[in-house]
Design a protein around this motif. Structure first.
Motif, mmCIF file in Angstrom:
data_model
loop_
_atom_site.group_PDB
_atom_site.id
_atom_site.type_symbol
_atom_site.label_atom_id
_atom_site.label_comp_id
_atom_site.label_asym_id
_atom_site.label_seq_id
_atom_site.Cartn_x
_atom_site.Cartn_y
_atom_site.Cartn_z
ATOM 1 N N GLY A 1 0.980 3.959 -3.087
ATOM 2 C CA GLY A 1 0.917 5.479 -2.820
ATOM 3 C C GLY A 1 1.723 6.477 -2.574
ATOM 4 O O GLY A 1 1.557 7.559 -2.801
ATOM 5 N N ILE B 1 1.089 -1.124 -0.493
ATOM 6 C CA ILE B 1 -0.172 -0.401 0.535
ATOM 7 C C ILE B 1 0.604 1.440 -0.135
ATOM 8 O O ILE B 1 0.547 2.059 -0.731
ATOM 9 C CB ILE B 1 -1.037 -0.243 1.099
ATOM 10 C CG1 ILE B 1 -2.047 1.223 0.661
ATOM 11 C CG2 ILE B 1 -0.501 0.474 2.351
ATOM 12 C CD1 ILE B 1 -3.411 0.706 1.800
ATOM 13 N N VAL C 1 -8.920 1.096 -0.516
ATOM 14 C CA VAL C 1 -8.239 -0.072 -1.353
ATOM 15 C C VAL C 1 -8.111 -1.100 -0.545
ATOM 16 O O VAL C 1 -8.879 -2.219 0.795
ATOM 17 C CB VAL C 1 -6.666 0.264 -0.785
ATOM 18 C CG1 VAL C 1 -6.166 -0.385 -2.243
ATOM 19 C CG2 VAL C 1 -6.559 1.761 -1.641
ATOM 20 N N SER D 1 -9.048 -0.130 2.579
ATOM 21 C CA SER D 1 -7.987 0.279 3.654
ATOM 22 C C SER D 1 -7.625 0.235 5.235
ATOM 23 O O SER D 1 -7.319 0.765 5.765
ATOM 24 C CB SER D 1 -8.445 1.279 3.169
ATOM 25 O OG SER D 1 -7.830 2.100 2.100
ATOM 26 N N PRO E 1 -7.847 7.143 -0.396
ATOM 27 C CA PRO E 1 -7.033 6.415 0.527
ATOM 28 C C PRO E 1 -7.630 5.383 1.032
ATOM 29 O O PRO E 1 -7.344 4.481 1.659
ATOM 30 C CB PRO E 1 -6.408 7.268 0.821
ATOM 31 C CG PRO E 1 -6.893 8.269 0.963
ATOM 32 C CD PRO E 1 -7.582 8.232 -0.851
ATOM 33 N N VAL F 1 -5.279 8.310 -6.016
ATOM 34 C CA VAL F 1 -6.349 7.201 -5.171
ATOM 35 C C VAL F 1 -6.746 7.402 -4.637
ATOM 36 O O VAL F 1 -6.228 8.113 -4.169
ATOM 37 C CB VAL F 1 -4.993 6.347 -5.072
ATOM 38 C CG1 VAL F 1 -5.461 4.951 -4.414
ATOM 39 C CG2 VAL F 1 -4.166 5.341 -6.109
#
Lengths: 410, 410
Positions: A333, A329, A344, A357, A341, A339
């Protein structure tokens, strides 16, 4: 349209399988060991040809010569040496590349402007031309149109590679069966950009030259340009393709009903060779495949995929069979593209490790087993930003990569 | 203006040397070994403060909290833990970072909005807050204004670092003597961009807050942003600076007669810490300094310098004491900026190896000796395209980098 529907892989096929091509190789003395270091592919007729080259500012002498040969859109032969890249060798290096072309044309009985020249190996040393000259003189009798010739050719283009890379497929174009094959080398200094390491493709298709070049560029973008071993782009990258036209098919253009099938088959050969290069990356024990879905667009997905597969920390973790998704990750990033955040998902070989995420409690034993036992480690990253997708290939970073590159010249 | 003329390095000085600062650290149980993993810096008055942060899309929870604290332009304390990055930890991670701030504010007797929070370590695991809580409770009695407190602080922020990184200088501002100091950590996932790994700077200068932030950004660009260990940018990078104002100088702004001297001193501390991070890169045996001159502009020079110092092939060659300039020029050529390919000079530690893009016959024994014996390997590349110049720092790529990163989590 699934790939299997439109073409057939020819097991054991190589660059001599398409009609009209012979190949061969020998040891002339550029490599320190007795391995082959000089080789050629010859087509019995002038072939429609196309090539893509490295984007590195410093381009080796052979690339200049090959560009000149390709100005007329045809090639009948390729002469290639390993053990010396003939890069940063100044005027003498250029003269040597021209002499290689002239000698090969003479020996093989073809027009000088139909010969491509390629070199790979150490940068900045002059070619031992006496050895090259006597090698080229001995090459014509080594050429044959069977598996043996292709094998000698493939062996001759390797440097730190451990295995040869080749692929062959057939595809129907109207009633004709067209064959497409390729051979490639590459193991270090692999981070192609609009080009590749040395790659040679042959086909017997009757095909329009401009459409062949356009297809070569398109196919390269999703295959050779999507691999990385060490992030370093060579001065000698070159992918050359020759079409003998001996398959007797109705001429292929992008408007032909079977163009998509041909393009899929052609792209399969590129992808197969590109993956073989990544798998044989210097010191590698595993192929890493990174698939990105849901990016804002395909270019963003490609940037993320290449960043993840090129991360030294991700590569080291895979070598250590460590399901360290934090590094994945972190790489996502820093890819330099947008993206969201908080949205994901990440999976390793189908084992979900991150959802929206947030860490998922996964079976560490199962993940360890997957990472230890798999020849190919698949990392899947799903974003929620759009329809963009891309796949990139690389390899793990190992002690052997350091060993190989701490003492390459000596 | 030479740096020596305008400031003086304080041997053994650290973040507690500027007037008004105490620091300390302890082991609360986040690291598996008995090493310190929790620390604080406290200023006896609210300090003018500024910070820069990682550009990674995924930013750890502490960065959000610190940004909020810094909205008023002042800080009185920093609380920092190692062993856990508190990154990708969702709402609980954010709540934990806020709780760290509140507990530190209570324990240290300062305003909650004057506390910065920083974390470093493994990504994706929740902080063991019981240990953090009891650690914070014990911290106030550990703080002192001498070398011992700074030492405990420096030890507490390390992860895979082998040595602490600190620097202290004094500079005259009018009749007053102003002190500037800094401490930093960082060894892997080092490729800062508009930020750095964890860095903490203290000064007793009276200084305008906006000018301090502006100086911090400028200094970061030529120091912390010019180092790379592995090309990976962390989710937690943060550089915080606090100015106590206790030096009694006439207030510094960019219009002050001594601004340039202060800026040079401040930049020296940044550069010293940045170089120390690169030298202590994971597995590193050598610092590599790459200096580019004659690029089309400074940004191009910076791009080339970072590409060369970040090349895995260059880094491996330096580890192997191999004067492999071919890899250097290949890296120069793929930096993505204009370079005249025929006019490049390259030297290694003053030994000329390439002149006008042609190999120079150099003494291989001398080069080997230089590469084997030098703690710092200097690569100088002179282009002929303009006045642009830049220097970047990195380290060699070694077996130990792979060893450390193949098994970081386990």
């Amino acid at each position: 349209m699934s790939e299997k529907q439109v073409f057939t892989v020819v097991e054991g096929g190589s660059v001599t399988t398409p009609r009209g091509f012979t190949a061969g190789g020998l040891h002339c003395g550029l490599k320190k060991t007795e391995r082959n270091d000089l080789a050629a592919i010859l087509c019995e007729v002038p072939a429609i040809a196309a090539a893509v080259y490295t984007t590195n500012v410093f381009q080796a002498a052979p690339l200049k010569v090959t560009r000149e040969s390709l100005a007329n859109g045809t090639l009948q032969a390729v002469i290639v040496n390993s053990g010396n890249a003939n890069a940063c060798t100044g005027e003498q290096g250029e003269a040597d590349a021209y002499e290689m072309r002239a000698a090969a044309a003479r020996g093989l009985g073809v027009n000088e402007l139909d010969v491509a020249v390629a070199s790979t190996g150490v940068i900045g040393e002059l070619l031992k031309m006496d050895r090259v000259r006597s090698g080229i003189a001995g090459l014509p009798e080594k050429l044959d149109g069977g598996a043996a010739g292709a094998e000698e050719f493939c062996q001759a283009i390797l440097t730190t590679d451990l295995v040869k890379k080749e692929c062959c497929v057939t595809v129907k174009v109207g009633e004709a069966e067209v064959t497409i094959a390729g051979a490639a080398k590459g193991s270090g200094m692999i981070h192609p950009n609009m080009a590749t390491m040395l790659g040679f493709m042959t086909t017997d298709a009757v095909i329009d030259g401009e459409d062949l070049l356009s297809l070569l560029r398109t196919a390269t973008n999703t295959t050779f340009n999507m691999i990385t071993v060490d992030g370093d782009t060579s001065t000698n990258d070159m992918l050359v393709t020759m079409a003998s036209g001996l398959a007797g098919n109705e001429k292929l253009t992008r408007l032909h009903a079977d163009w998509d099938a041909f393009a899929a088959a052609f792209t399969h050969v590129c992808k197969s060779l590109a993956m073989a290069i990544a798998r044989d990356g210097e010191g590698a024990t595993k192929l890493i495949e990174v698939q990105i879905d849901g990016a804002v667009h395909d270019e963003a997905a490609a940037a993320i995929a290449k960043t993840v597969v090129g991360s030294s920390l991700v590569k080291s973790a895979i070598f250590g069979a460590d399901a360290n998704w934090g590094r994945i990750i972190a790489a996502v990033g820093r890819a330099g593209v947008p993206v969201s955040p908080e949205r994901v998902d990440i999976s390793l070989g189908g084992i979900e490790v991150l959802r929206q995420s947030r860490p998922v409690a996964f079976d560490e034993e199962q993940a360890l087993h997957y990472l230890q036992k798999s020849d190919t480690v698949r990392i899947t990253v799903a974003l929620a930003d759009g329809e963009g997708k891309a796949t990139a290939w690389g390899c793990d970073l190992t002690y052997d990569y350091v060993r190989i590159n701490a003492a390459y010249r000596t």
